[in-house]
Design an enzyme around this catalytic site. Structure first.
Site, mmCIF file in Angstrom:
data_model
loop_
_atom_site.group_PDB
_atom_site.id
_atom_site.type_symbol
_atom_site.label_atom_id
_atom_site.label_comp_id
_atom_site.label_asym_id
_atom_site.label_seq_id
_atom_site.Cartn_x
_atom_site.Cartn_y
_atom_site.Cartn_z
ATOM 1 N N ILE A 65 -2.902 47.596 -80.758
ATOM 2 C CA ILE A 65 -1.721 48.088 -82.136
ATOM 3 C C ILE A 65 -2.216 48.865 -82.958
ATOM 4 C CG2 ILE A 65 -2.733 45.914 -83.292
ATOM 5 C CD1 ILE A 65 0.703 45.260 -83.141
ATOM 6 N N ASN A 92 -17.177 41.794 -80.287
ATOM 7 C CA ASN A 92 -16.769 41.197 -81.568
ATOM 8 C C ASN A 92 -17.369 40.333 -81.414
ATOM 9 O OD1 ASN A 92 -17.254 43.723 -82.911
ATOM 10 N ND2 ASN A 92 -14.439 43.803 -83.204
ATOM 11 N N GLY A 125 -17.175 40.582 -87.489
ATOM 12 C CA GLY A 125 -15.645 40.993 -86.998
ATOM 13 C C GLY A 125 -14.698 40.723 -86.378
ATOM 14 N N GLN A 126 -15.036 39.366 -85.490
ATOM 15 C CA GLN A 126 -14.023 38.736 -84.998
ATOM 16 C C GLN A 126 -13.119 38.412 -85.573
ATOM 17 O OE1 GLN A 126 -15.259 36.152 -81.612
ATOM 18 N NE2 GLN A 126 -12.955 35.856 -80.311
ATOM 19 N N HIS A 150 -12.714 39.497 -76.157
ATOM 20 C CA HIS A 150 -11.884 40.403 -75.982
ATOM 21 C C HIS A 150 -13.026 41.632 -76.165
ATOM 22 C CE1 HIS A 150 -11.021 39.804 -80.150
ATOM 23 N NE2 HIS A 150 -11.459 41.291 -80.004
ATOM 24 N N HIS A 161 -13.435 45.983 -76.709
ATOM 25 C CA HIS A 161 -12.656 47.069 -77.158
ATOM 26 C C HIS A 161 -13.377 48.370 -76.151
ATOM 27 C CE1 HIS A 161 -11.523 45.423 -80.770
ATOM 28 N NE2 HIS A 161 -12.414 44.460 -80.623
HETATM 29 P P1 5GP Z 1 -11.177 41.813 -83.125
HETATM 30 O O1 5GP Z 1 -11.412 42.506 -84.637
HETATM 31 O O2 5GP Z 1 -11.289 40.491 -83.293
HETATM 32 O O3 5GP Z 1 -12.816 42.447 -82.495
HETATM 33 O O4 5GP Z 1 -9.793 43.042 -82.340
HETATM 34 C C1 5GP Z 1 -9.135 42.156 -82.452
HETATM 35 C C2 5GP Z 1 -8.142 43.624 -82.018
HETATM 36 O O5 5GP Z 1 -6.557 42.953 -81.680
HETATM 37 C C3 5GP Z 1 -7.584 44.375 -83.227
HETATM 38 O O6 5GP Z 1 -8.717 45.751 -82.992
HETATM 39 C C4 5GP Z 1 -7.056 44.506 -83.951
HETATM 40 O O7 5GP Z 1 -5.837 45.949 -84.017
HETATM 41 C C5 5GP Z 1 -5.531 44.226 -82.380
HETATM 42 N N1 5GP Z 1 -4.897 43.219 -82.188
HETATM 43 C C6 5GP Z 1 -4.261 42.228 -82.949
HETATM 44 N N2 5GP Z 1 -3.109 42.055 -82.550
HETATM 45 C C7 5GP Z 1 -3.214 42.640 -81.916
HETATM 46 C C8 5GP Z 1 -1.307 42.612 -80.956
HETATM 47 O O8 5GP Z 1 0.085 41.653 -80.982
HETATM 48 N N3 5GP Z 1 -1.472 43.046 -80.182
HETATM 49 C C9 5GP Z 1 -2.144 44.058 -79.322
HETATM 50 N N4 5GP Z 1 -2.656 45.066 -78.348
HETATM 51 N N5 5GP Z 1 -3.372 44.634 -80.742
HETATM 52 C C10 5GP Z 1 -3.925 43.143 -81.288
#
Ligand code: 5GP
Ligand code: ZN
Length: 114
Positions: free
Chosen positions: A31, A87, A93-94, A100, A102
């Site tokens: 997003i 992450n 930075g999770q 998940h 990236h």
């Molecule tokens: P993290 O920071 O945990 O490694 O990654 C989480 C990711 O999820 C972030 O890049 C953030 O932009 C994405 N994200 C958070 N909420 C949503 C959502 O509702 N939909 C989508 N498609 N991505 C999301």
């Protein structure tokens, strides 16, 4: 998991822009994209992080990489390269506690991360 945003996307309770789906894996466009291509590859099973992966998840883990490879190929990221990031935890930075990967590409990515 009731309050997990990625489980809600997997169940279709909130929308996600899908890049790939099968019975075990969902890939959605992030997003808040940090690169021209930024896709999140999720196991449908709620696993909090790499630290909760068990030996029973070996095939699922392999499938996350296989999905990343196939998406990278179909989006032609394989030609110049791309990055896979998982992450983990606070310092990692999770921000979403559902495992998940990236998939980032479409531009030259800096190193090291901040
Ligand atoms: P993290 O920071 O945990 O490694 O990654 C989480 C990711 O999820 C972030 O890049 C953030 O932009 C994405 N994200 C958070 N909420 C949503 C959502 O509702 N939909 C989508 N498609 N991505 C999301
Ligand atoms: Zn979840």
């Amino acid at each position: 998991m009731r309050d997990c945003i990625f489980c809600k996307i997997i169940k279709g309770e909130i929308s996600g822009n899908k890049a790939y789906e099968d019975e075990d894996v969902l890939a959605v466009y992030d997003i808040d994209a940090k690169a021209p291509v930024h896709i999140l590859i999720l196991p449908k099973k709620h696993i909090k992080s790499v630290m909760e992966l068990g030996s029973e998840d070996a095939a699922l883990t392999a499938k996350l990489f296989k999905t990343a490879k196939e998406l990278a190929t179909s989006l032609e990221l394989d030609k110049k390269g791309f990055r896979l990031v998982v992450n983990t935890g606070e310092d990692g930075g999770q921000s979403v506690a559902h495992l998940h990967m990236h998939l980032l590409g479409g531009r030259a990515l800096g190193w090291p991360p901040g």
